[in-house]
Write an enzyme that holds these catalytic residues in place. Sequence first.
Site, PDB file in Angstrom:
ATOM      1  N   TYR A   1       1.029  -1.167   0.071  1.00  0.00           N
ATOM      2  CA  TYR A   1       0.026  -0.238  -0.005  1.00  0.00           C
ATOM      3  C   TYR A   1       0.827   1.122  -0.207  1.00  0.00           C
ATOM      4  O   TYR A   1       1.802   1.200   0.794  1.00  0.00           O
ATOM      5  CB  TYR A   1      -0.878  -0.175   1.081  1.00  0.00           C
ATOM      6  CG  TYR A   1      -1.861   1.080   1.261  1.00  0.00           C
ATOM      7  CD1 TYR A   1      -2.987   1.488   0.288  1.00  0.00           C
ATOM      8  CD2 TYR A   1      -1.700   2.085   2.186  1.00  0.00           C
ATOM      9  CE1 TYR A   1      -3.593   2.464   0.356  1.00  0.00           C
ATOM     10  CE2 TYR A   1      -2.618   3.379   2.157  1.00  0.00           C
ATOM     11  CZ  TYR A   1      -3.525   3.421   1.320  1.00  0.00           C
ATOM     12  OH  TYR A   1      -4.524   4.576   1.445  1.00  0.00           O
ATOM     13  N   LYS A  35       3.783   9.532   8.635  1.00  0.00           N
ATOM     14  CA  LYS A  35       3.192   9.259   9.729  1.00  0.00           C
ATOM     15  C   LYS A  35       4.388   9.566  11.011  1.00  0.00           C
ATOM     16  O   LYS A  35       4.115  10.947  11.213  1.00  0.00           O
ATOM     17  CB  LYS A  35       3.206   7.547   9.761  1.00  0.00           C
ATOM     18  CG  LYS A  35       2.007   7.123   8.744  1.00  0.00           C
ATOM     19  CD  LYS A  35       1.627   5.856   8.746  1.00  0.00           C
ATOM     20  CE  LYS A  35       0.103   5.781   7.998  1.00  0.00           C
ATOM     21  NZ  LYS A  35       0.283   4.801   6.893  1.00  0.00           N
ATOM     22  N   ASP A  78       9.266   2.418   0.602  1.00  0.00           N
ATOM     23  CA  ASP A  78       8.246   3.171   1.183  1.00  0.00           C
ATOM     24  C   ASP A  78       8.072   2.974   2.662  1.00  0.00           C
ATOM     25  O   ASP A  78       7.778   1.969   3.454  1.00  0.00           O
ATOM     26  CB  ASP A  78       6.880   2.894   0.876  1.00  0.00           C
ATOM     27  CG  ASP A  78       5.802   3.685   1.245  1.00  0.00           C
ATOM     28  OD1 ASP A  78       5.823   4.319   2.083  1.00  0.00           O
ATOM     29  OD2 ASP A  78       4.634   3.473   0.645  1.00  0.00           O
TER      30      ASP A  78
HETATM   31  C1  LIG Z   1       0.077   5.275   5.469  1.00  0.00           C
HETATM   32  C2  LIG Z   1       0.590   4.692   4.333  1.00  0.00           C
HETATM   33  C3  LIG Z   1       0.833   5.417   3.071  1.00  0.00           C
HETATM   34  C4  LIG Z   1      -0.031   6.775   2.972  1.00  0.00           C
HETATM   35  O1  LIG Z   1       0.147   7.745   3.804  1.00  0.00           O
HETATM   36  P1  LIG Z   1      -1.193   8.817   3.949  1.00  0.00           P
HETATM   37  O2  LIG Z   1      -0.627   9.654   5.088  1.00  0.00           O
HETATM   38  O3  LIG Z   1      -2.167   8.143   4.618  1.00  0.00           O
HETATM   39  O4  LIG Z   1      -1.221   9.359   2.625  1.00  0.00           O
HETATM   40  C5  LIG Z   1       1.686   5.344   2.049  1.00  0.00           C
HETATM   41  N1  LIG Z   1       2.673   4.119   2.327  1.00  0.00           N
HETATM   42  C6  LIG Z   1       2.435   3.350   3.347  1.00  0.00           C
HETATM   43  C7  LIG Z   1       3.448   2.210   3.500  1.00  0.00           C
HETATM   44  C8  LIG Z   1       1.650   3.690   4.273  1.00  0.00           C
HETATM   45  O5  LIG Z   1       1.627   2.946   5.442  1.00  0.00           O
END
Ligand SMILES: *Cc1c(COP(=O)(O)O)cnc(C)c1O
Length: 445
Positions: A142, A263, A234
């Site tokens: 994701y 985050k 990521d």
């Molecule tokens: C939460 C998340 C995202 C998206 O971040 P948002 O701040 O919700 O747009 C992208 N990549 C990973 C791995 C995530 O956990």
Amino acid sequence: MNHDRSRELYDRALSVLAGGVNSSVRATRPSPFFIERGDGAHVIDADGNRYLDYVMGYGPLLLGHTMPEEVRAAVQQHASQGPMYGGPTEVEVELAEFVTRHVPSVEMLRFVNSGTEATVSAVRLARGITGRDKIVVMQGGYHGAQESTLVEGEPGDVHPSTRGIPESFAEHTIPVPFNDPGTAQDVFEAHGDEIAGVLVEPVLGNNGIVMPVDGYHGTLRNLCDEYGSLLIFDEVITGFRVGGLQCAQGTFGIEPDLTTFGKVIGGGFPVGAVGGKTELVEQFTPSGSVFQSGTFSGHPVTMAAGLATLEYCAENDVYDHVNALGEKLRSGLRDIVADQAPEYTVVGTDSMFKVLFTRADSPPQADDCATGCCQDPSCPRFDDCPKTGADVGKGETERWERLFWQSMKEEGVWLTANQFECQFVSDAHTMEDIERTLEAYKTCL
Ligand SMILES: *Cc1c(COP(=O)(O)O)cnc(C)c1O
């Protein structure tokens, strides 16, 4: 538990907000409880119910809900001075300096406002630098709500995973199974000179929690080197959570070309960032020619909250504390699962955890994986442990959501509402909280 006031609020919300919420995962069944405030490791809902919280904002709240004095002071100072300007500020430089000091592969950054914006920008940067269009992603990975990665299918048969994205966008994305070096190799052999980059979470964190098998990231690193593609980690979930201040890439000993953050680095405020080697990141405008811009990017309040949070982590034993609690929780869960639901699998690392409702038909996790599946090939459960997003999806996901999650909530323990999102221990949790949580699992599993 009384939910009258939450139901009233949900009723109003359904009239004016799509689905009554502003992020899809919040629409828990049968109706969400509305949160009034946080308190350490707890949240209190609109009817006054108190829950021990393992959602932790879906990842950002490493320190829990109560900001340490240093963080609160930094936030209040920057909020009262502005709150933002449209010109550069010192605190952006300071947070960038902190990150580059601690994350070995990162020499330069561009801050944005969400994890989604970070992965969108990183993909654009990789395409701009390489002059290639294709992106390799993991099935079940994701990367936020972005057009290039919301795809499903197999290499050669890829489609958008939601309405609203043109089929032609999905043609540029190649989803491969996580932990499968052979498929990655095949895809590079077929398309290597068209691949701009591989975008991968070092640990699948939005689809159960799936650890990499030994050598997987090394294979991706080598393929990217061989074909001139960029390896993009990521680390929006894992950054400054797994592996402490060096992040997951430090733990695994891999240097990606680009890293996306989000985050935790915003200390609870909206944030994202793209980092990497200087010669790559400076290809963003204005120094380079890959367009990137944002009204709120590098917002002083967010930067101050992120910096104060990370400095607090550097100066206190935050990671020792959350990781020890995480271990205690996962090993306790392993014992309960072995006893009550031997088909299930305890997963996680550092301060992340989940019990996956797998349908495994093998002996319980061995001692090497006693604090969460770490893909140890000598574990008797190895073949049944989830290795890909698809493996996680085969679990008893409905039982998790409709029965288990509900009864944990009744016990006053708030977990993420489905099988796929991971859960977090914060610095505000205590050993007593962990013991209470294990009792709740014993009752509800
Ligand atoms: C939460 C998340 C995202 C998206 O971040 P948002 O701040 O919700 O747009 C992208 N990549 C990973 C791995 C995530 O956990």
